[in-house]
Design an enzyme around this catalytic site. Sequence first.
Site, PDB file in Angstrom:
ATOM      1  N   LYS A 219      -4.729 -14.436   3.868  1.00  0.00           N
ATOM      2  CA  LYS A 219      -4.110 -13.270   3.210  1.00  0.00           C
ATOM      3  C   LYS A 219      -3.396 -12.429   4.256  1.00  0.00           C
ATOM      4  CE  LYS A 219      -5.376  -8.890   0.983  1.00  0.00           C
ATOM      5  NZ  LYS A 219      -6.510  -8.050   0.541  1.00  0.00           N
ATOM      6  N   ASP A 224      -1.533  -2.238   2.848  1.00  0.00           N
ATOM      7  CA  ASP A 224      -1.851  -2.154   1.430  1.00  0.00           C
ATOM      8  C   ASP A 224      -1.985  -0.699   1.019  1.00  0.00           C
ATOM      9  OD1 ASP A 224      -2.571  -2.587  -1.166  1.00  0.00           O
ATOM     10  OD2 ASP A 224      -4.640  -3.172  -0.704  1.00  0.00           O
ATOM     11  N   LYS A 231      -4.062   3.896  -3.430  1.00  0.00           N
ATOM     12  CA  LYS A 231      -5.322   4.230  -2.775  1.00  0.00           C
ATOM     13  C   LYS A 231      -5.319   5.705  -2.370  1.00  0.00           C
ATOM     14  CE  LYS A 231      -5.905  -0.300  -0.499  1.00  0.00           C
ATOM     15  NZ  LYS A 231      -7.189  -0.733  -1.068  1.00  0.00           N
ATOM     16  N   ASP A 242      -5.433  -5.314   6.538  1.00  0.00           N
ATOM     17  CA  ASP A 242      -5.472  -6.130   5.335  1.00  0.00           C
ATOM     18  C   ASP A 242      -4.773  -7.477   5.533  1.00  0.00           C
ATOM     19  OD1 ASP A 242      -6.655  -6.242   2.851  1.00  0.00           O
ATOM     20  OD2 ASP A 242      -4.893  -5.545   1.777  1.00  0.00           O
ATOM     21  N   ASP A 301      -3.819  -2.820  -7.030  1.00  0.00           N
ATOM     22  CA  ASP A 301      -4.552  -2.848  -5.765  1.00  0.00           C
ATOM     23  C   ASP A 301      -5.359  -4.134  -5.609  1.00  0.00           C
ATOM     24  OD1 ASP A 301      -5.289  -1.871  -3.296  1.00  0.00           O
ATOM     25  OD2 ASP A 301      -6.942  -0.659  -4.066  1.00  0.00           O
ATOM     26  N   GLU A 303      -4.049  -7.063  -5.167  1.00  0.00           N
ATOM     27  CA  GLU A 303      -2.839  -7.842  -4.878  1.00  0.00           C
ATOM     28  C   GLU A 303      -3.097  -9.045  -3.977  1.00  0.00           C
ATOM     29  OE1 GLU A 303      -3.632  -6.368  -1.151  1.00  0.00           O
ATOM     30  OE2 GLU A 303      -3.768  -5.274  -3.039  1.00  0.00           O
ATOM     31  N   ARG A 305      -5.326 -11.406  -4.040  1.00  0.00           N
ATOM     32  CA  ARG A 305      -5.562 -12.659  -4.766  1.00  0.00           C
ATOM     33  C   ARG A 305      -4.281 -13.198  -5.382  1.00  0.00           C
ATOM     34  NH1 ARG A 305      -9.867  -9.622  -8.340  1.00  0.00           N
ATOM     35  NH2 ARG A 305      -9.962  -8.554  -6.328  1.00  0.00           N
TER      36      ARG A 305
END
Length: 455
Positions: A219, A224, A231, A242, A301, A303, A305
Amino acid sequence: MPEDSRVTAIEPVLIKNYPAWLEAQPEPLVRWLQDSGFKPTHRAHCLLPPYADEVSRVLVTLEDADDIWGLGDLPYRLPEGDYLLKDMQGATLARLSTGWGLGAYRFQRYKAAKRVPACLRIEQTAVYEAVAREIAACSLVRDLINTPAEDMGPTQLAAAARELADEFKAGCEVIVGDQLLSRGYPAIHAVGRASVHPPRLIDLRWGSTEHPTLVLVGKGVCFDSGGLDLKNASGMRHMKKDMGGAAHVLGLARMVMAHRLPVNLRVLVPAVENAVSGDAFRPGDIIRTRKGLTVEIENTDAEGRLVLCDALAEAAQDKPALIVDFATLTGAARVALGTELPGFFTRSEALAKGVSGAGERTQDPLWRLPLFDDYRYQLESPVADLLNCSTSPFGGAINAALFLEAFVPPEIEWLHVDLMAWNLRARPGRPRGGEAMGLRALFAYLNMRFGDGDA
């Protein structure tokens, strides 16, 4: 004892053996230890002055000689200079040296360290090379994660992958921006399209097609914000990390290539920034994926996956012997296991046993979590094949893993690692900041499975 008087010997002594060791020392050294108040506790150390024809040495007391972190805090606690482990060789030397090397790491891109670390000499070539490979890989992971998004966005992450590929004469293709749509990666494009830094898919290949195919997927969300489901400030503060999954697969790829593991290696990194703009994907949107499944967006949020599902679908095209993905995927995994223990998921009992065992042997633990099928209902959508996340606050790590599993054919062995990739506290060998978690364990497993088992 080294002959070079400029090199200080380090003498590890097990706590249980300390009374006998002390009894064998000359009286002046016994008094020195008493006067300095030394207590033989785990990882305690004391500088011993020269006596008779000996040179200075460092006493270190340990509960276990195989504790990889036994010397992990010494690079910055000992005076600058060169040191050598006394009467140490083989696996124990490698473990203690690895902990020392990881403890010597400091991120210095923006601020120089106040001093250089003490240097540990390793005179056994094979041990030195093995330790150097591990330190280089872990340092790469830490450097990538510690670098802020301004300097480690999708463009720079792709450049780091290209640099790694060039070093090991690997191939590296990068699919950028709207090319993702024409090439069939709509979910990656949807997540990254709002950013001024175009999304991309990094595709590194190395090795021979005559060997078993291993695909690593990481990933690469370089920052993010949470997207339109924004967030809060504290939740966003460390979101430069992230892309920790991407950093891990690049670090693992470095170890595989440096060790010349006999595999046909492919590394897939969807690199995006989950930003907010007029073009951001929205809650309620339905996104098509590379596999053809449709996904309704419950929360922007969730995202990671989404970018992983396109990469996993592509990974499966090679019908590999094994797919491994790394991702800083869910806060739920941190709630379940804390920040210092990565969780992993797999259907394969043999794979789970092998990874857990490798974690124990390398002192780089991972903990298995269940792919609990009864929770699949939480990903059901009335208008699409899947929801991207559950509306329930419970079982979030399991739900995320079940979502990803939908994009991996059941006949392909798959391992999903959900990790923090960040040290909230400093410990011997593990400074605060970006961290390689499970990396050494996974390489040890891969080497046992595909290589000669001698890391």
